[in-house]
Design a protein around this motif. Structure first.
Motif, mmCIF file in Angstrom:
data_model
loop_
_atom_site.group_PDB
_atom_site.id
_atom_site.type_symbol
_atom_site.label_atom_id
_atom_site.label_comp_id
_atom_site.label_asym_id
_atom_site.label_seq_id
_atom_site.Cartn_x
_atom_site.Cartn_y
_atom_site.Cartn_z
ATOM 1 N N GLU A 26 -15.790 -30.489 24.565
ATOM 2 C CA GLU A 26 -17.023 -29.732 24.751
ATOM 3 C C GLU A 26 -17.385 -29.721 26.232
ATOM 4 O O GLU A 26 -16.863 -30.524 27.011
ATOM 5 C CB GLU A 26 -18.163 -30.354 23.941
ATOM 6 C CG GLU A 26 -18.428 -31.811 24.280
ATOM 7 C CD GLU A 26 -19.497 -32.423 23.388
ATOM 8 O OE1 GLU A 26 -20.056 -33.454 23.792
ATOM 9 O OE2 GLU A 26 -19.780 -31.872 22.306
ATOM 10 N N PRO A 27 -18.242 -28.777 26.646
ATOM 11 C CA PRO A 27 -18.633 -28.725 28.056
ATOM 12 C C PRO A 27 -19.253 -30.039 28.503
ATOM 13 O O PRO A 27 -19.968 -30.698 27.741
ATOM 14 C CB PRO A 27 -19.659 -27.583 28.083
ATOM 15 C CG PRO A 27 -19.390 -26.781 26.861
ATOM 16 C CD PRO A 27 -18.887 -27.741 25.842
ATOM 17 N N GLN A 28 -18.988 -30.405 29.752
ATOM 18 C CA GLN A 28 -19.525 -31.656 30.270
ATOM 19 C C GLN A 28 -21.014 -31.493 30.602
ATOM 20 O O GLN A 28 -21.459 -30.436 31.042
ATOM 21 C CB GLN A 28 -18.744 -32.079 31.520
ATOM 22 C CG GLN A 28 -17.315 -32.487 31.217
ATOM 23 C CD GLN A 28 -17.260 -33.645 30.229
ATOM 24 O OE1 GLN A 28 -17.643 -34.763 30.555
ATOM 25 N NE2 GLN A 28 -16.790 -33.380 29.023
ATOM 26 N N TYR A 29 -21.770 -32.529 30.393
ATOM 27 C CA TYR A 29 -23.197 -32.497 30.631
ATOM 28 C C TYR A 29 -23.600 -33.770 31.369
ATOM 29 O O TYR A 29 -22.903 -34.780 31.353
ATOM 30 C CB TYR A 29 -23.959 -32.379 29.312
ATOM 31 C CG TYR A 29 -23.637 -33.501 28.340
ATOM 32 C CD1 TYR A 29 -24.372 -34.686 28.357
ATOM 33 C CD2 TYR A 29 -22.591 -33.381 27.432
ATOM 34 C CE1 TYR A 29 -24.056 -35.722 27.499
ATOM 35 C CE2 TYR A 29 -22.270 -34.412 26.555
ATOM 36 C CZ TYR A 29 -23.008 -35.585 26.590
ATOM 37 O OH TYR A 29 -22.703 -36.617 25.747
ATOM 38 N N GLU A 43 -24.551 -29.090 36.507
ATOM 39 C CA GLU A 43 -24.732 -28.063 37.537
ATOM 40 C C GLU A 43 -26.197 -27.666 37.690
ATOM 41 O O GLU A 43 -26.607 -27.210 38.756
ATOM 42 C CB GLU A 43 -23.885 -26.823 37.207
ATOM 43 C CG GLU A 43 -22.396 -27.091 37.122
ATOM 44 C CD GLU A 43 -21.866 -27.940 38.277
ATOM 45 O OE1 GLU A 43 -22.123 -27.593 39.436
ATOM 46 O OE2 GLU A 43 -21.198 -28.957 38.005
ATOM 47 N N GLU A 44 -26.986 -27.860 36.629
ATOM 48 C CA GLU A 44 -28.416 -27.543 36.736
ATOM 49 C C GLU A 44 -29.106 -28.509 37.696
ATOM 50 O O GLU A 44 -29.937 -28.107 38.529
ATOM 51 C CB GLU A 44 -29.066 -27.595 35.352
ATOM 52 C CG GLU A 44 -30.475 -27.061 35.338
ATOM 53 C CD GLU A 44 -31.081 -27.065 33.937
ATOM 54 O OE1 GLU A 44 -32.327 -27.092 33.853
ATOM 55 O OE2 GLU A 44 -30.324 -27.048 32.939
ATOM 56 N N GLU A 97 -20.413 -37.808 34.843
ATOM 57 C CA GLU A 97 -20.977 -36.634 35.519
ATOM 58 C C GLU A 97 -21.960 -37.047 36.609
ATOM 59 O O GLU A 97 -22.033 -36.418 37.674
ATOM 60 C CB GLU A 97 -21.672 -35.721 34.509
ATOM 61 C CG GLU A 97 -20.724 -34.870 33.697
ATOM 62 C CD GLU A 97 -19.979 -33.868 34.570
ATOM 63 O OE1 GLU A 97 -20.516 -32.784 34.845
ATOM 64 O OE2 GLU A 97 -18.845 -34.187 35.000
ATOM 65 N N LYS A 98 -22.729 -38.077 36.341
ATOM 66 C CA LYS A 98 -23.660 -38.579 37.366
ATOM 67 C C LYS A 98 -22.887 -38.988 38.615
ATOM 68 O O LYS A 98 -23.274 -38.645 39.746
ATOM 69 C CB LYS A 98 -24.453 -39.759 36.812
ATOM 70 C CG LYS A 98 -25.385 -40.404 37.837
ATOM 71 C CD LYS A 98 -26.100 -41.617 37.270
ATOM 72 C CE LYS A 98 -26.883 -42.347 38.349
ATOM 73 N NZ LYS A 98 -27.564 -43.563 37.836
#
Length: 662
Positions: A22-25, A37-38, A650-651
C-alpha cells in the motif's frame, strides 16, 4: 470543561499488511493515513531544503511534526462534526478551488503563450495600409464569395504594381479612406483585431497579404515599415482650435499659433503662463497642457508623429496640424516599453476582452478532446437537435420533448470511455447554473456545446487531482485550512469571546497571573523644543495631579507653540518598568527627568501598591490566555480519542531531506 466531540473509537490499526502492498504514509490519525509528502509540502512552503542553511535542526523538526499532528487531529475532528458538508464550507472552498486550479489548467499555458506572443510583438511597431471590403446586409453565401473574389483581384492589382493608395481610394469601404488613403500609421500588438494583427506581423516590408477576414469584412493589407517600439512619451501641448464650418478660422488659427510659437522662443517666457493664457484645450490649459503617458497608435497620427520626433525633455515642436486645430507640443518625459512582468496584468485584461479569448477556448477544447478520448455519437446528437427544432416547446420543455422521442437514455458522447447521456444534458439545462451565449438559430445547440465544454473541464480537473501532486497537495492544504479555521472559530475563538461565565472562571482560577506591580499616576511631557520647558513648568507649578491636566496643558501650550514642539502622556503606570518613571524621584511631585538626552517634565499623583487586576483591566490578555487554554484542552481531548501512529521509516526519510546533518 464540557466539550462535544465527534471522535472515532479507540481501535488498533491493522499492522498485518506489508508496507510494500500500500502507499507509504507518515501518520495514521484515527482511520486515515496521512502521506509523508503532505508534511513535506507544509515544511517546504518557505524553505529550500536544497540549501544547507535552510535546513531544520532536529529539535525544529520534532516541533513541526508535533504541530502537524495537532493540525491533522483538528481537521479530522472538523470532518467528524460534518463541517466539510456545510453549505458555507462548500461555497467557500469552491471559490478558493476555482482560483487555485487556474495556473494548472491547459487554458493557463495557452493564455501564457498568447501573452508572451503579444509582448514579443510589442517590441516592434508596424506601419500598414489596408483596403476594406464589407459584406452587404444579410449577405448570402454567394455574396461572401463575390466579396472574397474582389479582394483576391485587388491583391493581384497591388502586387502587379498599381498604387495601393489609389486602389484604396477607389475600392475601400473604410470610412476614413478619403483622408488617409487606407494608411493606418504605426501601431503595435493589441491595437487591432487579432486576425488583422496576426496577418500584419507575418508580412515583410512591401508585401501584400492574402484577403484577411475579420468582423468588418475582408482586408487587403500592405506592410509599409516596421521598426523598434519607441516606448511611451508624456507631453504637454498648447492648442488653437479650427472650425471646419468657418473658412476664416483656419487662417486665424494659423496666425495665432505662429505668434504663440514665436513668443515661446524668448528666454524669459514661461510655458505655463503662455499655455494658461492662449491654449484652447480647456481640459489641460490650467495644468500646463499636460497629457497622460501614451504609446504608438494611441493618438491621432499627426500629433503622435510630432511627439515621438522630439528628443530632449523640454524640447518644443513647431506648430502641428491635426483635425482639432494647431498644436505646439513640449516633451516632458520618455520611457521604454515596460517589462513583461509590469505589463502582464494589463496584457491579460486586453487579451481576455478580444477575440484571442475565444481562440484560446477553442484550442483548450480541441486539446481536451484529444487528451481525454472524446467521441461524439453524431446520430444521437443530430436526432436530439432535430427533435428540439421540430418542437415548438422551447428549451424549458427539453425533458418532455426528448423523452417523447425515447432519447433520454441515449449516449451523446463519451470522455475516457465514460458516457454522457441525453438525460445528463437535460439535467444540466434544468440546473441552470452556467451562463450560455445562445445562438439565435439554435439555443439547444448552445446548451449542448456548453455541456461538452463543462464536461471536459471537469475531466481535466479530475485528471489534475489524480496525477498532479503539486495541485493535489495545494487543494488539500486549502481544504483542510478552511476546516481548521471553522473548528477553531467555533470551539476556541468564539467560545472565549461569548462564554462570559467560563472566562470569569478561568480568570478567577489564574488570578495570580494578572497582578499589578507598584504604580503611580503621572503626567509626562516630552520637551521637543527648549522654549516649551518654562511654560510647562510655570503651568504645572502648585497644581495637583488630576485627570484633566493633559487636556488643559495641551490647550494652554498650543496658543503659542506648535504641537510638534511637545508631546504629553497621562495615566497610571507601573513605574519600575517605565523608561521615564523608573528614573523619577517618587517623593517629588514636579520634576525634570533626562532619558537618552531627551528632556521630560513629570508631575506625579497618587501611588498604588502591587495587587490583583480586575477582569476589565486586563480582559484582552485574559481572553487570549483563555483561548490558548481551550486550544490545549481541545488537543488533549482529541489525542485521547483518536489513535495516532507514526511510521518511523517515513519520518526518517523526511528527516534526511529537511534536517541538517551534524
Amino acid at each position: 470543561m464540557g466539550m462535544i466531540l465527534a471522535c472515532s473509537p479507540k481501535t488498533q490499526v491493522n499492522q498485518s499488511t506489508s508496507p510494500s502492498d500500500e502507499p507509504q504514509y507518515l501518520l495514521t490519525v484515527g482511520n486515515e493515513n496521512v502521506p509523508a509528502e503532505e508534511f513535506l509540502h507544509m515544511l517546504s512552503k518557505n524553505r529550500d531544503f536544497n540549501q544547507t542553511g535552510e535546513k531544520l535542526s532536529p529539535e525544529e523538526f520534532e516541533e513541526n511534526l508535533a504541530l502537524f499532528i495537532d493540525y491533522k487531529l483538528k481537521v479530522k475532528e472538523a470532518e467528524a462534526l460534518g463541517m466539510h458538508e456545510s453549505e458555507d464550507f462548500v461555497r467557500e472552498f469552491g471559490t478558493f478551488k476555482e482560483d487555485l486550479k487556474k495556473p494548472y489548467l491547459l487554458e493557463n499555458s495557452l493564455q501564457e503563450g498568447e501573452l508572451r506572443k503579444a509582448y514579443s510583438r510589442m517590441q516592434e511597431v508596424v506601419h500598414a495600409q489596408h483596403i476594406l471590403l464589407r459584406f452587404p446586409p444579410n449577405a448570402s453565401k454567394e455574396d461572401s464569395i463575390a466579396v472574397l473574389r474582389m479582394a483576391i483581384n485587388l491583391k493581384e492589382k497591388a502586387e502587379g504594381g498599381e498604387n495601393f493608395g489609389e486602389l484604396a481610394l477607389e475600392y475601400s469601404q473604410d470610412p476614413s479612406v478619403s483622408t488617409n488613403q487606407g494608411d493606418l500609421g504605426y501601431f503595435t500588438s493589441l491595437q487591432m483585431v487579432y486576425a488583422f494583427e496576426d496577418a500584419v506581423y507575418q508580412l515583410q516590408e512591401g508585401q501584400v497579404s492574402d484577403p484577411v477576414l475579420t468582423s468588418f469584412g475582408y482586408h487587403i493589407i500592405k506592410l509599409i515599415d516596421r521598426k523598434p517600439n519607441p516606448g511611451q512619451v508624456r507631453v504637454s501641448h498648447i492648442l488653437v482650435r479650427t472650425d471646419p464650418a468657418d473658412p476664416v478660422s483656419e487662417d486665424r488659427a494659423r496666425r495665432k499659433i505662429t505668434d504663440i510659437y514665436t513668443e515661446l522662443q524668448k528666454d524669459d517666457v514661461s510655458w505655463d503662463e503662455v499655455c494658461k493664457a492662449y491654449s484652447e484645450d480647456n481640459a489641460t490649459k490650467n495644468s500646463s497642457g499636460n497629457l497622460p503617458w501614451f504609446g504608438v497608435g494611441a493618438f491621432i497620427k499627426e500629433f503622435e508623429n510630432a511627439a515621438f520626433s522630439l528628443r530632449e525633455e523640454g524640447e518644443i515642436s513647431a506648430p502641428v496640424k491635426s483635425p482639432y486645430g494647431y498644436h505646439i507640443i513640449r516633451l516632458e518625459e520618455k520611457k521604454p516599453i515596460a517589462s513583461y512582468e509590469e505589463m502582464e496584468e494589463s496584457l491579460k485584461s486586453k487579451i481576455l476582452r478580444d477575440s484571442r479569448s475565444d481562440l484560446i477556448q477553442s484550442q483548450v477544447i480541441a486539446i481536451q478532446k484529444s487528451k481525454y478520448n472524446f467521441k461524439e455519437n453524431t446520430a444521437i446528437i443530430n436526432a436530439s437537435i432535430s427533435s428540439m427544432k421540430q418542437s415548438s416547446g422551447g428549451i424549458s420543455n427539453a425533458h418532455q420533448i426528448l423523452a417523447d422521442k425515447n432519447l433520454m437514455d441515449s449516449t451523446l458522447f463519451t470522455i475516457n470511455e465514460k458516457p454522457k447521456k441525453v438525460s445528463d444534458l437535460v439535467s444540466f439545462i434544468e440546473a441552470d447554473e452556467v451562463v450560455i451565449k445562445p445562438s439565435q438559430r439554435n439555443q439547444f445547440k448552445a446548451w449542448l456545446d456548453k455541456f461538452i465544454e463543462t464536461s471536459l473541464a471537469e475531466t481535466e480537473e479530475m485528471d489534475l487531482l489524480a496525477n498532479n501532486e503539486d495541485y493535489r497537495l495545494l487543494i488539500k492544504e486549502y481544504r483542510d485550512g478552511i476546516l481548521l479555521f471553522n473548528l477553531m472559530n467555533e470551539m476556541v475563538w468564539q467560545k472565549a469571546l461569548k462564554d462570559s461565565a467560563g472566562l470569569q472562571e478561568y480568570f478567577t482560577e489564574h488570578q495570580d497571573q494578572y497582578q499589578w506591580k507598584d504604580r503611580v499616576q503621572a503626567l509626562i511631557i516630552k520637551i521637543n523644543k527648549t522654549s516649551v520647558k518654562s511654560p510647562v513648568q510655570e503651568f504645572l507649578t502648585d497644581k495637583p495631579y488630576n485627570s484633566q491636566l493633559k487636556s488643559e496643558l495641551t490647550n494652554y501650550l498650543e496658543k503659542d507653540h506648535s504641537p510638534l514642539e511637545f508631546s504629553i502622556d497621562q495615566g497610571t503606570y507601573e513605574y519600575a518598568d517605565h523608561p521615564v518613571l523608573k528614573k523619577a524621584a517618587l517623593q517629588k511631585k514636579l520634576q525634570q527627568v533626562t532619558v537618552d538626552n531627551k528632556t521630560y517634565i513629570v508631575l506625579l499623583g497618587e501611588q498604588f501598591p502591587a495587587g490583583p487586576k480586575a477582569l476589565n483591566e486586563t480582559k484582552g490578555k485574559v481572553i487570549q490566555d483563555y483561548q490558548e487554554s481551550l486550544d490545549q484542552n481541545l488537543i488533549s481531548l482529541l489525542k485521547e480519542n483518536y489513535i495516532i501512529q507514526i511510521n518511523e521509516d517515513e519520518k526518517n526519510r523526511i528527516a534526511d531531506i529537511v534536517v541538517t546533518q551534524n
